[in-house]
Design a protein around this motif. Structure first.
Motif, PDB file in Angstrom:
ATOM      1  N   SER A  70       0.672  -1.059  -0.152  1.00 35.39           N
ATOM      2  CA  SER A  70       0.317   0.410   0.156  1.00 35.39           C
ATOM      3  C   SER A  70       1.176   0.987  -0.076  1.00 35.39           C
ATOM      4  O   SER A  70       1.947   0.987  -0.086  1.00 35.39           O
ATOM      5  N   ASP A  71       0.518   2.370   0.162  1.00 38.48           N
ATOM      6  CA  ASP A  71       1.078   3.568  -0.567  1.00 38.48           C
ATOM      7  C   ASP A  71       1.529   3.677   1.341  1.00 38.48           C
ATOM      8  O   ASP A  71       0.776   3.472   2.030  1.00 38.48           O
ATOM      9  N   LEU A  72       2.603   4.194   1.222  1.00 40.35           N
ATOM     10  CA  LEU A  72       3.639   4.834   2.041  1.00 40.35           C
ATOM     11  C   LEU A  72       3.970   6.371   2.597  1.00 40.35           C
ATOM     12  O   LEU A  72       4.232   6.877   1.670  1.00 40.35           O
ATOM     13  N   ALA A  73       3.435   6.944   3.620  1.00 38.29           N
ATOM     14  CA  ALA A  73       3.355   8.619   3.902  1.00 38.29           C
ATOM     15  C   ALA A  73       5.136   8.125   4.502  1.00 38.29           C
ATOM     16  O   ALA A  73       5.480   7.499   4.981  1.00 38.29           O
ATOM     17  N   GLU A  74       5.939   9.512   4.308  1.00 37.87           N
ATOM     18  CA  GLU A  74       6.817   9.890   4.769  1.00 37.87           C
ATOM     19  C   GLU A  74       7.186   9.363   6.418  1.00 37.87           C
ATOM     20  O   GLU A  74       5.587  10.129   6.744  1.00 37.87           O
ATOM     21  N   GLY A  75       8.219   9.334   7.134  1.00 34.77           N
ATOM     22  CA  GLY A  75       8.313   9.286   8.852  1.00 34.77           C
ATOM     23  C   GLY A  75       6.630   8.112   8.650  1.00 34.77           C
ATOM     24  O   GLY A  75       6.432   7.695  10.193  1.00 34.77           O
ATOM     25  N   GLU A  76       6.531   7.098   8.226  1.00 36.22           N
ATOM     26  CA  GLU A  76       4.947   6.053   8.776  1.00 36.22           C
ATOM     27  C   GLU A  76       5.722   4.686   9.003  1.00 36.22           C
ATOM     28  O   GLU A  76       7.270   4.420   8.869  1.00 36.22           O
ATOM     29  N   TYR A  81       5.656  -9.218  10.363  1.00 37.10           N
ATOM     30  CA  TYR A  81       4.899  -9.976  10.689  1.00 37.10           C
ATOM     31  C   TYR A  81       4.173  -9.376  11.704  1.00 37.10           C
ATOM     32  O   TYR A  81       4.902  -9.849  12.911  1.00 37.10           O
ATOM     33  N   GLY A  82       3.696  -8.582  11.281  1.00 36.11           N
ATOM     34  CA  GLY A  82       2.890  -8.350  12.429  1.00 36.11           C
ATOM     35  C   GLY A  82       3.256  -6.880  13.371  1.00 36.11           C
ATOM     36  O   GLY A  82       3.063  -6.138  13.758  1.00 36.11           O
ATOM     37  N   LEU A  83       4.815  -5.782  12.970  1.00 36.12           N
ATOM     38  CA  LEU A  83       5.087  -5.345  14.022  1.00 36.12           C
ATOM     39  C   LEU A  83       5.900  -4.563  13.116  1.00 36.12           C
ATOM     40  O   LEU A  83       6.391  -4.527  11.869  1.00 36.12           O
ATOM     41  N   PRO A  84       6.373  -3.304  13.486  1.00 35.87           N
ATOM     42  CA  PRO A  84       7.324  -2.616  12.673  1.00 35.87           C
ATOM     43  C   PRO A  84       8.487  -2.781  12.748  1.00 35.87           C
ATOM     44  O   PRO A  84       9.039  -3.339  13.416  1.00 35.87           O
ATOM     45  N   ILE A  85       9.390  -2.402  11.450  1.00 40.68           N
ATOM     46  CA  ILE A  85      10.332  -2.873  10.937  1.00 40.68           C
ATOM     47  C   ILE A  85      11.550  -1.850  10.538  1.00 40.68           C
ATOM     48  O   ILE A  85      12.271  -0.997  10.490  1.00 40.68           O
ATOM     49  N   GLY A  86      10.306  -0.327  10.549  1.00 42.69           N
ATOM     50  CA  GLY A  86      10.930   0.676  10.246  1.00 42.69           C
ATOM     51  C   GLY A  86      10.151   1.285  10.355  1.00 42.69           C
ATOM     52  O   GLY A  86       8.850   1.724  10.048  1.00 42.69           O
ATOM     53  N   LEU A  87      10.974   3.001   9.350  1.00 46.44           N
ATOM     54  CA  LEU A  87       9.662   4.968   9.676  1.00 46.44           C
ATOM     55  C   LEU A  87      10.519   4.912   7.743  1.00 46.44           C
ATOM     56  O   LEU A  87      12.219   4.451   7.514  1.00 46.44           O
ATOM     57  N   THR A  88       9.833   4.881   6.960  1.00 47.97           N
ATOM     58  CA  THR A  88       9.792   5.248   5.182  1.00 47.97           C
ATOM     59  C   THR A  88      10.837   6.230   5.465  1.00 47.97           C
ATOM     60  O   THR A  88      10.759   7.180   6.522  1.00 47.97           O
ATOM     61  N   ARG A  89      12.194   6.943   4.834  1.00 51.78           N
ATOM     62  CA  ARG A  89      12.416   7.774   4.618  1.00 51.78           C
ATOM     63  C   ARG A  89      11.701   9.011   3.498  1.00 51.78           C
ATOM     64  O   ARG A  89      11.920  10.144   4.100  1.00 51.78           O
ATOM     65  N   ARG A  90      10.891   8.565   2.842  1.00 53.01           N
ATOM     66  CA  ARG A  90      10.575   9.272   1.606  1.00 53.01           C
ATOM     67  C   ARG A  90       9.042   8.341   1.501  1.00 53.01           C
ATOM     68  O   ARG A  90       8.841   7.091   2.084  1.00 53.01           O
ATOM     69  N   HIS A 101      17.070   2.130   0.531  1.00 53.94           N
ATOM     70  CA  HIS A 101      16.654   3.638   0.587  1.00 53.94           C
ATOM     71  C   HIS A 101      16.051   4.416   0.880  1.00 53.94           C
ATOM     72  O   HIS A 101      16.027   5.708   0.229  1.00 53.94           O
ATOM     73  N   ASN A 102      14.547   3.559   1.644  1.00 51.98           N
ATOM     74  CA  ASN A 102      13.429   3.979   1.395  1.00 51.98           C
ATOM     75  C   ASN A 102      12.807   4.107   3.042  1.00 51.98           C
ATOM     76  O   ASN A 102      11.855   4.514   3.261  1.00 51.98           O
ATOM     77  N   ILE A 103      13.664   3.425   3.642  1.00 48.14           N
ATOM     78  CA  ILE A 103      13.217   3.248   5.365  1.00 48.14           C
ATOM     79  C   ILE A 103      14.840   3.045   6.180  1.00 48.14           C
ATOM     80  O   ILE A 103      15.218   2.662   4.981  1.00 48.14           O
ATOM     81  N   ARG A 104      14.466   3.199   7.239  1.00 47.88           N
ATOM     82  CA  ARG A 104      15.450   2.789   7.625  1.00 47.88           C
ATOM     83  C   ARG A 104      14.961   2.008   9.404  1.00 47.88           C
ATOM     84  O   ARG A 104      13.504   2.005   9.602  1.00 47.88           O
ATOM     85  N   SER A 105      15.371   1.107   9.613  1.00 51.48           N
ATOM     86  CA  SER A 105      15.499   0.438  10.572  1.00 51.48           C
ATOM     87  C   SER A 105      14.909   0.584  11.464  1.00 51.48           C
ATOM     88  O   SER A 105      15.179   1.540  12.385  1.00 51.48           O
ATOM     89  N   ALA A 106      13.867  -0.802  12.287  1.00 46.84           N
ATOM     90  CA  ALA A 106      13.604   0.264  13.670  1.00 46.84           C
ATOM     91  C   ALA A 106      14.241  -0.675  14.742  1.00 46.84           C
ATOM     92  O   ALA A 106      13.576  -0.875  15.670  1.00 46.84           O
ATOM     93  N   ARG A 107      15.182  -1.479  14.190  1.00 44.99           N
ATOM     94  CA  ARG A 107      15.749  -2.129  15.125  1.00 44.99           C
ATOM     95  C   ARG A 107      16.023  -1.838  16.266  1.00 44.99           C
ATOM     96  O   ARG A 107      16.531  -2.164  17.074  1.00 44.99           O
TER      97      ARG A 107
END
Length: 112
Positions: A70-76, A81-90, A101-107
């Motif tokens: 689905s479409d994801l907004a910047e910072g979403e 696995y039902g868990l947050p794995i990262g945040l979108t960079r754009r 290149h377009n998400i940063r890890s939530a690790r």
């Protein structure tokens, strides 16, 4: 000339095509490629429900990489696995490659 011993070839059942993507859980934002994928229509299967969906892929997705469902907004938050794995960079459009290149890890993020 007709040959009486000639017969039409036997019809063989056609096996359904293997899915191009696996989706771990209903509600996930991404699917994982089970082979190198080219742009176009591809099947995906939810592992928790076995539901099948068609994904329109916009760019090449290498084996093991993710595609947005689905479409994801910047910072979403990006859910897998039902868990947050990262945040979108754009912003990321449905069908686009999802990777570093377009998400940063939530690790190592405590705020997710």
């Amino acid at each position: 000339m007709s040959h009486p011993e000639s017969q039409a070839p036997e019809e063989q059942p056609v096996a359904p095509a293997a899915p191009g993507f696996l989706i771990h859980n209903e509600g996930d934002h991404v699917a994982v490629a089970v082979r190198d994928i080219t742009p176009g229509q591809h099947q995906a299967v939810y592992m928790d429900s076995e539901r099948e969906v068609t994904i329109t892929v916009l760019e090449a997705i290498p084996l093991g990489h993710k595609v947005a469902l689905s479409d994801l907004a910047e910072g979403e938050r990006v859910i897998e696995y039902g868990l947050p794995i990262g945040l979108t960079r754009r912003p990321i459009r449905a069908g686009q490659h999802v990777h570093t290149h377009n998400i940063r890890s939530a690790r190592w993020q405590n705020s997710l």
